[in-house]
Design a protein around this motif. Structure first.
Motif: not given
Length: 479
Positions: A150-153, A179-181, A211-215
């Motif tokens: 699971i990718a959790a944002i 996990l992407k906080p 880091g930056h989610g856009r990247d």
């Protein structure tokens, strides 16, 4: 802002913390000072994290439900013991008052405990194959299995508890997580990841990318080995994630524009107190915070005066001070955005009854009336300490106005009439209707999510575990 190479080793990949070529500063919204510098992940880091999670998921799924529950209970115990440290970090990186941060830490402990308790309750049942002709010689059952990786944002406004709402159920069901906080508030999530590893979570079952989610966000959610994306945040980013993710499970909570109806029969003092708290808790940066209040015309003036008077008593300032009710918004830019929206509404005929000014990222709690229905304050999610008051004559008209908008999570009504309460509960288009309570009430065990366009799955521990599981049928042919 990009920083030099020497940054915090904040990428958890393959059970090891590592750095990156670039980093970014994490600022204290109140003081403006740099708290720390974290690494900025790349698409290559995302690919490594997903590959690690595939291995970690196998290790986690091999554990018994009791073993997964024990890990979560251990984590909950450790979090309870360190709650003051976690609360201080939440306040430092988000500007949430220390009182609110302490409450969030306590809720996060409960979320992990609920997840532990539910780990053993994810049970299947037998299937009556003989209920239809041709199945007489068959018997069997179904069970629930983890979906995989699971990718959790997660967003900045509840950096601990919302992370627990994704990690706890995922672990309970046997899933690994990347996990992407939130860009603005990753430090609390790093502390949580360290705590879970200490509690015995298999090393590769949790990977974390700062880091930056856009990247690297598209690379993460589009990865073939990611079985589900769980996202809490705004509509624009949600649309981008859905486009990039492709064919896989997606669970999203995309915000709201929460309405409250106050009938003339209501206890107006109680309603005003609840709505002030619901509107301005966490500086209004709350997806179920009160944003629009519809008051029956015969009670409008009395309620307005109570509401404005209580708003005026709120203490705005240093979020680390125990007496502070409202700290800064996450950034000066966000505070200025809401000032601009307020100015637009005033230019179109609205009146400011309280607030309407800022000091840096501190936006003083703002109350308006006569806001046009097409103003952004009325029809979009403000996500800040701004509330609009509207009089109504007919309950159905108030309900229709409350239902305006594409996204909804909670709605509420204050009334002493059982008939009005039931009627509103039936007719309000929301995933939850609070009776004689603010829209911002949430129990972490209840189902939680969006309605209408925002209806993409449910959180709330037991319900999230079902979203993160899939059924497997086992059928025996005895013929």
């Amino acid at each position: 802002m990009l920083m030099p190479v020497e940054v915090k080793r904040s990428l958890l990949v393959g059970g090891v913390w590592r750095g990156a070529a670039t980093g970014m500063a994490i600022d204290n919204p109140f003081t403006g000072e740099v708290i720390d510098r974290v690494a900025c992940a790349t698409p290559a880091d995302a690919a490594d994290a997903v590959a690690s999670a595939v291995r970690g998921q196998r290790a986690l799924a091999a554990l018994s439900a009791a073993a997964r529950a024990a890990i979560l209970h251990c984590a909950a115990d450790a979090l309870a013991a360190r709650s003051a440290r976690f609360a201080a970090m939440i306040t430092a990186e988000t500007g949430k008052t220390i009182t609110a941060s302490a409450k969030e830490a306590a809720r996060a402990v409960n979320t992990l405990r609920l997840s532990a308790e539910e780990a053993g309750r994810l049970t299947g049942e037998t299937v009556a194959f003989d209920s239809f002709a041709g199945g007489e010689a068959r018997s069997g059952y179904y069970v629930h299995e983890p979906v995989g990786v699971i990718a959790a944002i997660t967003p900045f406004n509840d950096p601990l508890n919302l992370a627990c709402h994704k990690l706890g159920p995922a672990i309970a069901a046997g899933n690994a997580v990347v996990l992407k906080p939130a860009d603005q508030a990753p430090l609390t999530a790093i502390m949580l990841a360290e705590l879970l590893l200490e509690a015995g979570l298999p090393a590769e079952a949790l990977n974390l990318l700062t880091g930056h989610g856009r990247d690297f966000g598209d690379a993460l959610v589009a990865a073939e080995d990611v079985a589900m994306v769980s996202f809490t945040g705004g509509e624009r980013v949600g649309a981008q994630i859905a486009h990039a993710a492709g064919i896989k499970r997606i669970g999203m909570e995309l915000g709201a524009n929460s309405p409250v109806i106050v009938a003339a029969s209501a206890d107006l003092a109680r309603a005003a107190d609840a709505c002030v708290s619901g509107a301005f808790w966490a500086a209004g940066q709350n997806c179920i915070g009160v944003q629009r209040i519809f008051i029956q015309r015969t009670a409008y003036a009395a309620f307005r005066d109570l509401f404005v008077a209580r708003t005026a008593k709120l203490v705005v300032g240093d979020p680390m001070a125990a007496e502070t009710d409202i700290g800064p918004m996450i950034s000066e830019r966000d505070a200025q955005r809401l000032l601009d929206w307020t100015a637009e509404a005033v230019a179109a005929g609205a009146h400011v009854l309280a607030g309407g000014r800022r000091d840096g990222a501190l936006l003083h709690p703002t109350v308006l009336e006569a806001v046009p229905a097409d103003a952004r304050l009325a029809c979009q999610e403000a996500f800040g300490p701004v509330v609009s008051l509207f009089p109504y004559d007919d309950l159905d008209a108030a309900i229709a106005a409350a239902n305006a908008g594409d996204y909804a999570i909670h709605a509420a009504i204050f009334t002493e009439s059982v008939r009005e309460a039931h009627h509103a509960a039936r007719m309000l288009q929301a995933a939850g209707v609070m009776i004689n309570d603010s829209t911002d009430y949430r129990l972490d065990a209840m189902p939680f999510g969006g309605a209408k366009r925002g209806n993409m799955g449910r959180e709330g521990v037991r319900f999230a575990i079902r979203e993160m599981s899939q059924t497997k049928v086992v059928c025996f042919n005895h013929g």
